[in-house]
Design an enzyme around this catalytic site. Structure first.
Site, PDB file in Angstrom:
ATOM      1  CG  ASP A 172      -0.134   0.091   2.533  1.00  0.00           C
ATOM      2  OD1 ASP A 172      -0.185   1.149   3.169  1.00  0.00           O
ATOM      3  OD2 ASP A 172       0.545  -0.896   2.895  1.00  0.00           O
ATOM      4  CG  HIS A 472      -1.496  -7.475  -1.970  1.00  0.00           C
ATOM      5  ND1 HIS A 472      -2.784  -7.537  -2.457  1.00  0.00           N
ATOM      6  CD2 HIS A 472      -1.489  -6.439  -1.091  1.00  0.00           C
ATOM      7  CE1 HIS A 472      -3.522  -6.585  -1.896  1.00  0.00           C
ATOM      8  NE2 HIS A 472      -2.744  -5.905  -1.063  1.00  0.00           N
ATOM      9  CG  ASP A 522       3.104 -15.883  -7.673  1.00  0.00           C
ATOM     10  OD1 ASP A 522       2.963 -14.702  -7.300  1.00  0.00           O
ATOM     11  OD2 ASP A 522       3.730 -16.203  -8.709  1.00  0.00           O
ATOM     12  CD  GLU A 531       0.700  -6.077   1.800  1.00  0.00           C
ATOM     13  OE1 GLU A 531       0.590  -4.841   1.674  1.00  0.00           O
ATOM     14  OE2 GLU A 531       0.071  -6.740   2.649  1.00  0.00           O
TER      15      GLU A 531
END
Length: 612
Positions: A172, A472, A522, A531
């Site tokens: 993020d 991710h 994956d 992530e």
């Protein structure tokens, strides 16, 4: 009927015989002089290593089979340390070729160690990543973070705050002091332990004055961290939007960003990191070093007056919490680092030894600091004993299965960082004792991350015969480039299944019952296993970087007698031509010219191997 009964066992026997063994290896490669090992599943008989000309150059009998509780597999370990000649080899089991990608090379780890460090450049906020440095992963600038609003939870803040730079925390675009703390410390300690090596190591990132690349990268995050300190000394917890954004590039995430919360844990993490930065940067930038130390002291004073201001997630915020309602370990960490930097006895706290560190468990870093500074801490011996005791357990675990120190219970969120931190712990044990079993176990831990694991894949993007393609990680998901940003260590297998569900954006169940080390997917949906995060990359970068430094002839100044860069089995080079040659003896690496020996600093060595 009887015919069928007699035929079936014979058929099954033939089918079983036809199964090929699986050899799990470090897919990046092995240094010629280091310990080397692979894990064999469903093997039998000897293992042959075949060179590019088709010659069998080494035959090894595997160890006895044992079941590893991380994956439930009965496996054997194969020690092929005697394979020293650089090249690419095939591996044969029962006459069948099971791999063709075994590499032996002096620079085997060079690319991946630099990539693990360059990951932090790709995580930079507030700046464009130019093609000169980022290649096809170039991108526009996002999140300038100028004039950031104060959330109501950010006590003492008014108006707005300019808070640019820093690293995006994970997949993020948030920036978090707590996680930046342990990540930045780990990279600072890598430089502090091997300054001569990292003073000259480059990996194509923008220059920052006269700073080595490693310190230039770290300073980009330190500059941001300093903006997060309030005038009263307290440090704000994080800078994020109220909700996680969608799968967009940084410049497309235009939601309002806020400075959120103020916490004792963030403030003490900040204090400890700034204390380390003060001593590391002093020889390059005395003004910056003084600023960092003043900020560290001010933060520590605030935390002593606010010992339990814990972060509680506001109702309108849904980004990462990094909440921790115990600041004792953070205080121990800050005090230890301030004591090392200032020698002020008021910071010399006692006790606080534990095993591997994490963002919520900083006493592991205290163990490192005390054990490596016996001249400063009266309880340094106790810290060292605690460290070696845990290292003995890790080394024992690494002697079976896939050679990783982990057991079944160590596979939780971010399990690959657990492995990496165990590898770092083992290196400290090696520094302090000189016992090569710890160094070998650290090597095996890196092997696990780079392919010698039940998933038969390197967990670092862009490296290995098989590596994650769908992490991710918003930039990798949204940039239109088929390959993900390289050098990212994904979180790794764990059975929690927090990302599993029936919604379209959730994962289908990928867990393997009784095999947490196989519970990995994956896929972009798998934020629980796939992530990336700065606190996962940092110990992996330390592990690979320190091994590279050791292989280049460097050891920390506090290392015990007997710590060597390379084994004495390295060949002695001909020195009759008068050119300088690198040679190896039991205890050290040295240079020899015309029969005269010099250490790596150019000092002439006498017959006993000591500086004349």
């Amino acid at each position: 009927m009887n015919t069928k009964i007699l035929f079936l066992p014979a058929f099954l026997a033939m089918a079983t015989f036809s199964f090929a063994a699986t050899a799990y290896i470090n897919q990046i490669g092995y240094h010629p002089a280091n310990f080397k090992e692979l894990t064999l599943f469903e093997g039998g008989g000897n293992v042959e290593f075949v060179d590019a000309s088709g010659n069998t150059v080494l035959t090894v009998t595997p160890s006895e089979a044992s079941t590893w509780n991380g994956s439930g597999q009965s496996v054997q370990l194969v020690d092929f340390t005697e394979l020293k000649t650089p090249g690419t080899y095939s591996i044969k089991v029962n006459g069948q070729v099971v791999r063709k990608d075994l590499k032996i090379a002096n620079d085997a780890l060079d690319g991946v160690s630099k990539a693990l460090l360059k990951f932090f450049y790709y995580q930079r906020a507030s700046m464009a990543l130019d093609e000169t440095y980022a290649g096809k992963w170039k991108r526009s600038a996002g999140h300038p973070d100028m004039g950031v609003a104060f959330h109501s939870s950010a006590t003492g803040g008014s108006g707005t705050l300019d808070s640019p730079k820093g690293w995006y925390d994970a997949g993020d675009y948030g920036k978090y002091i707590v996680n930046s703390g342990i990540s930045t410390y780990t990279l600072l300690s890598l430089y502090e332990h091997f300054p001569a090596y990292f003073d000259n190591l480059k990996w194509n990132i923008p220059a920052d004055g006269n700073l080595p690349d490693l310190l230039a990268e770290i300073k980009y995050n330190l500059d941001w961290m300093l903006t997060m300190q309030a005038s009263d000394g307290g440090v704000y917890h994080k800078l994020t939007t109220l909700q996680f954004c969608g799968t967009v590039m940084p410049n497309e995430d235009v939601d309002t960003r806020y400075v959120i919360g103020k916490s004792t844990t963030a403030t003490l993490d900040f204090a400890g990191v700034m204390a380390v930065a003060a001593r590391v940067y002093e020889k390059f930038d005395a003004t910056f070093a003084a600023k960092a130390l003043e900020a560290a002291k001010k933060a520590y004073v605030w935390a002593e007056s606010n010992p339990s201001t814990y972060y509680n997630q506001p109702r309108d915020v849904a980004t990462g919490t990094y909440s921790d309602n115990n600041a004792k370990d953070e205080k121990n960490f800050a005090a230890a680092e301030l004591f090392v930097t200032t020698k002020d006895a008021s910071y010399a706290l006692q006790g606080a030894y534990t095993t591997i560190p994490g963002w919520a468990e900083m006493n592991g870093l205290v163990t490192y600091t005390k054990a490596t500074h016996p001249d400063l801490f009266s309880d340094a011996a106790a810290a060292k004993d605690s460290l070696l005791s845990a290292a003995d357990r890790y080394a024992k675990n690494a002697a079976t299965g896939f050679g990783v120190p982990m057991t079944k219970g160590d596979f939780y969120w971010g399990s690959n960082s657990v492995a990496a931190n165990m590898g770092v712990w083992l290196l400290y044990a090696y520094y302090l004792s000189g016992d090569k079993k710890y160094y070998q176990s650290a090597l095996k831990t890196l092997d696990y991350l780079l392919g010698k694991n039940p998933m038969d894949m390197s967990y670092v993007t862009g490296f290995g015969s098989k590596s994650p393609m769908h992490p991710h990680h918003r930039p990798s998901q949204a940039d239109g480039v088929s390959e993900p940003v390289p050098g990212m260590l994904v979180g790794g297998p764990q059975p929690g299944g927090e990302d599993i569900g029936k919604n379209e954006w959730e994962c289908k169940d990928y867990r393997v019952n009784g095999a947490p080390a196989k519970s990995y997917l994956d896929d972009e949906c798998s934020y629980a296993s796939n992530e990336v995060a700065i606190n996962w990359n940092s110990p992996a970068a330390y592990l690979a970087g320190a091994i590279q430094a050791i292989n280049s002839g460097h050891v920390p100044s506090f290392a015990a007698e007997g710590v060597i860069a390379l084994p004495k089995t390295r060949p002695v080079l001909n020195t009759n031509d008068g050119a300088p040659k690198v040679r190896f003896d039991t205890h050290r690496v040295f240079i020899e010219r015309n029969g005269i020996r010099y250490d790596l600093k150019g000092n002439r060595l006498g017959a006993a191997g000591r500086v004349e």
